[in-house]
Design a protein around this motif. Structure first.
Motif, PDB file in Angstrom:
ATOM      1  N   GLY A 188      -1.916  -8.342   9.688  1.00  0.00           N
ATOM      2  CA  GLY A 188      -1.455  -9.752   9.135  1.00  0.00           C
ATOM      3  C   GLY A 188      -1.404  -9.658   7.694  1.00  0.00           C
ATOM      4  O   GLY A 188      -1.328  -8.724   6.896  1.00  0.00           O
ATOM      5  N   THR A 189      -0.861 -10.804   7.179  1.00  0.00           N
ATOM      6  CA  THR A 189      -0.409 -10.920   5.757  1.00  0.00           C
ATOM      7  C   THR A 189      -1.251 -12.003   5.212  1.00  0.00           C
ATOM      8  O   THR A 189      -1.568 -12.874   5.596  1.00  0.00           O
ATOM      9  N   ARG A 190      -1.682 -11.701   3.814  1.00  0.00           N
ATOM     10  CA  ARG A 190      -2.564 -12.325   3.060  1.00  0.00           C
ATOM     11  C   ARG A 190      -1.780 -12.795   1.763  1.00  0.00           C
ATOM     12  O   ARG A 190      -1.042 -11.971   1.168  1.00  0.00           O
ATOM     13  N   SER A 191      -1.496 -14.091   1.386  1.00  0.00           N
ATOM     14  CA  SER A 191      -0.999 -14.279   0.076  1.00  0.00           C
ATOM     15  C   SER A 191      -2.045 -14.893  -0.980  1.00  0.00           C
ATOM     16  O   SER A 191      -2.921 -15.508  -0.472  1.00  0.00           O
ATOM     17  N   THR A 192      -1.848 -14.419  -2.098  1.00  0.00           N
ATOM     18  CA  THR A 192      -2.803 -14.665  -3.389  1.00  0.00           C
ATOM     19  C   THR A 192      -2.107 -15.054  -4.317  1.00  0.00           C
ATOM     20  O   THR A 192      -0.995 -14.368  -4.971  1.00  0.00           O
ATOM     21  N   PHE A 198       7.683  -6.314  -6.944  1.00  0.00           N
ATOM     22  CA  PHE A 198       7.059  -5.091  -6.976  1.00  0.00           C
ATOM     23  C   PHE A 198       6.682  -4.774  -5.568  1.00  0.00           C
ATOM     24  O   PHE A 198       5.852  -5.558  -5.014  1.00  0.00           O
ATOM     25  N   LEU A 199       6.920  -3.473  -5.244  1.00  0.00           N
ATOM     26  CA  LEU A 199       6.102  -2.998  -3.972  1.00  0.00           C
ATOM     27  C   LEU A 199       5.025  -2.110  -4.356  1.00  0.00           C
ATOM     28  O   LEU A 199       5.384  -1.257  -5.210  1.00  0.00           O
ATOM     29  N   GLY A 200       4.021  -2.268  -3.748  1.00  0.00           N
ATOM     30  CA  GLY A 200       3.015  -1.361  -4.078  1.00  0.00           C
ATOM     31  C   GLY A 200       2.314  -0.870  -2.909  1.00  0.00           C
ATOM     32  O   GLY A 200       2.189  -1.483  -1.809  1.00  0.00           O
ATOM     33  N   PHE A 201       1.861   0.410  -2.597  1.00  0.00           N
ATOM     34  CA  PHE A 201       1.574   1.190  -1.717  1.00  0.00           C
ATOM     35  C   PHE A 201       0.010   1.664  -2.214  1.00  0.00           C
ATOM     36  O   PHE A 201      -0.149   2.419  -3.282  1.00  0.00           O
ATOM     37  N   TYR A 202      -0.673   1.388  -1.285  1.00  0.00           N
ATOM     38  CA  TYR A 202      -2.177   1.547  -1.666  1.00  0.00           C
ATOM     39  C   TYR A 202      -2.977   2.601  -0.722  1.00  0.00           C
ATOM     40  O   TYR A 202      -2.536   2.862   0.585  1.00  0.00           O
ATOM     41  N   ARG A 203      -3.860   3.193  -1.371  1.00  0.00           N
ATOM     42  CA  ARG A 203      -4.701   4.375  -0.500  1.00  0.00           C
ATOM     43  C   ARG A 203      -5.550   3.561   0.573  1.00  0.00           C
ATOM     44  O   ARG A 203      -5.987   2.438   0.412  1.00  0.00           O
ATOM     45  N   PHE A 205      -0.155  -6.927   3.101  1.00  0.00           N
ATOM     46  CA  PHE A 205      -0.025  -6.474   4.497  1.00  0.00           C
ATOM     47  C   PHE A 205      -0.437  -5.076   5.044  1.00  0.00           C
ATOM     48  O   PHE A 205      -0.413  -4.106   3.979  1.00  0.00           O
ATOM     49  N   THR A 206      -1.233  -5.010   5.846  1.00  0.00           N
ATOM     50  CA  THR A 206      -1.519  -3.966   6.442  1.00  0.00           C
ATOM     51  C   THR A 206      -1.040  -3.568   7.932  1.00  0.00           C
ATOM     52  O   THR A 206      -1.059  -4.332   8.751  1.00  0.00           O
ATOM     53  N   THR A 207      -0.346  -2.292   7.929  1.00  0.00           N
ATOM     54  CA  THR A 207       0.243  -1.888   9.167  1.00  0.00           C
ATOM     55  C   THR A 207      -0.811  -1.493  10.198  1.00  0.00           C
ATOM     56  O   THR A 207      -1.929  -1.233   9.993  1.00  0.00           O
ATOM     57  N   GLU A 208      -0.247  -1.317  11.308  1.00  0.00           N
ATOM     58  CA  GLU A 208      -1.196  -0.877  12.420  1.00  0.00           C
ATOM     59  C   GLU A 208      -1.856   0.290  12.214  1.00  0.00           C
ATOM     60  O   GLU A 208      -2.875   0.630  12.555  1.00  0.00           O
ATOM     61  N   ALA A 209      -1.258   1.400  11.350  1.00  0.00           N
ATOM     62  CA  ALA A 209      -1.658   2.548  11.050  1.00  0.00           C
ATOM     63  C   ALA A 209      -2.442   2.530  10.107  1.00  0.00           C
ATOM     64  O   ALA A 209      -3.298   3.559   9.558  1.00  0.00           O
ATOM     65  N   GLY A 210      -2.839   1.544   9.448  1.00  0.00           N
ATOM     66  CA  GLY A 210      -3.963   1.258   8.123  1.00  0.00           C
ATOM     67  C   GLY A 210      -3.397   1.215   6.740  1.00  0.00           C
ATOM     68  O   GLY A 210      -4.074   1.220   5.786  1.00  0.00           O
ATOM     69  N   GLN A 211      -1.920   1.288   6.703  1.00  0.00           N
ATOM     70  CA  GLN A 211      -1.318   1.529   5.309  1.00  0.00           C
ATOM     71  C   GLN A 211      -1.289   0.145   4.718  1.00  0.00           C
ATOM     72  O   GLN A 211      -0.970  -0.891   5.448  1.00  0.00           O
ATOM     73  N   HIS A 212      -1.965   0.055   3.485  1.00  0.00           N
ATOM     74  CA  HIS A 212      -1.921  -1.325   2.966  1.00  0.00           C
ATOM     75  C   HIS A 212      -0.617  -1.263   1.912  1.00  0.00           C
ATOM     76  O   HIS A 212      -0.554  -0.308   1.262  1.00  0.00           O
ATOM     77  N   ILE A 213       0.198  -2.291   2.161  1.00  0.00           N
ATOM     78  CA  ILE A 213       1.440  -2.645   1.297  1.00  0.00           C
ATOM     79  C   ILE A 213       1.098  -3.922   0.569  1.00  0.00           C
ATOM     80  O   ILE A 213       0.875  -4.898   1.393  1.00  0.00           O
ATOM     81  N   SER A 214       1.538  -3.952  -0.509  1.00  0.00           N
ATOM     82  CA  SER A 214       1.626  -5.364  -1.373  1.00  0.00           C
ATOM     83  C   SER A 214       2.943  -5.611  -1.917  1.00  0.00           C
ATOM     84  O   SER A 214       3.801  -4.627  -2.368  1.00  0.00           O
ATOM     85  N   VAL A 215       3.468  -6.777  -1.926  1.00  0.00           N
ATOM     86  CA  VAL A 215       4.761  -7.350  -2.678  1.00  0.00           C
ATOM     87  C   VAL A 215       3.988  -8.413  -3.647  1.00  0.00           C
ATOM     88  O   VAL A 215       3.560  -9.221  -3.224  1.00  0.00           O
TER      89      VAL A 215
END
Length: 156
Positions: free
Chosen positions: A2-6, A36-41, A17-27
């Protein structure tokens, strides 16, 4: 998934946004159009592994690459029409000039139905609308007409 906006006061909006594989991506979308694209642990959603700044033009190009079903053509009454986004670069001979100076419809048969500018859209712009570097023209017409318009705007 799902997508969450703040809302980020004074900055813009962050979309997570969290992918089905569990990868957290932020825009993060700034008020001035930068992204800015951000990739999180996965094990620490507060730790950004990498960040990629994107200009509005780069963000648009990336979105077109990711979109699995781009709007390429609309079929109306047996006529093939296409809708394209045409960037106005700083090198365009029409940067700083009026939209009417392009004589787009007369020269190509294509219509400019909107101008997208950083954080705002200008639907149905008139001939007295002044173009700026970074604008994106939304054009509708035949493939040949829209391609000819893109050449004109690029200075070709």
């Amino acid at each position: 998934m799902g997508t969450r906006s703040t809302p980020l006061p004074g900055v813009g909006t962050q979309y997570d946004f969290t992918t089905e594989a569990g990868q957290h991506i932020s825009v993060v979308v700034h008020h001035d159009g930068r992204r800015f694209l951000g990739f999180y642990r996965a094990d620490d959603p507060d730790t950004c592994q990498a960040s990629v700044p994107l200009t509005p033009e780069e963000a648009t190009s990336l979105a077109h690459l990711i979109d699995p079903m781009p709007l390429e053509a609309i079929r109306t009454d047996g006529l093939d029409l296409v809708t394209e986004h045409i960037p106005v670069s700083s090198h365009s001979p029409y940067t700083g000039r009026l939209l009417g100076d392009t004589r787009a419809r007369t020269r190509t048969g294509a219509s400019i139905v909107a101008v997208l500018r950083r954080t705002s859209a200008h639907p149905s712009p008139g001939p007295d609308f002044r173009l700026a570097a970074g604008d994106t023209l939304v054009a509708v017409g035949t493939r040949e007409g829209v391609d000819a318009l893109a050449e004109i705007i690029a200075g070709g």
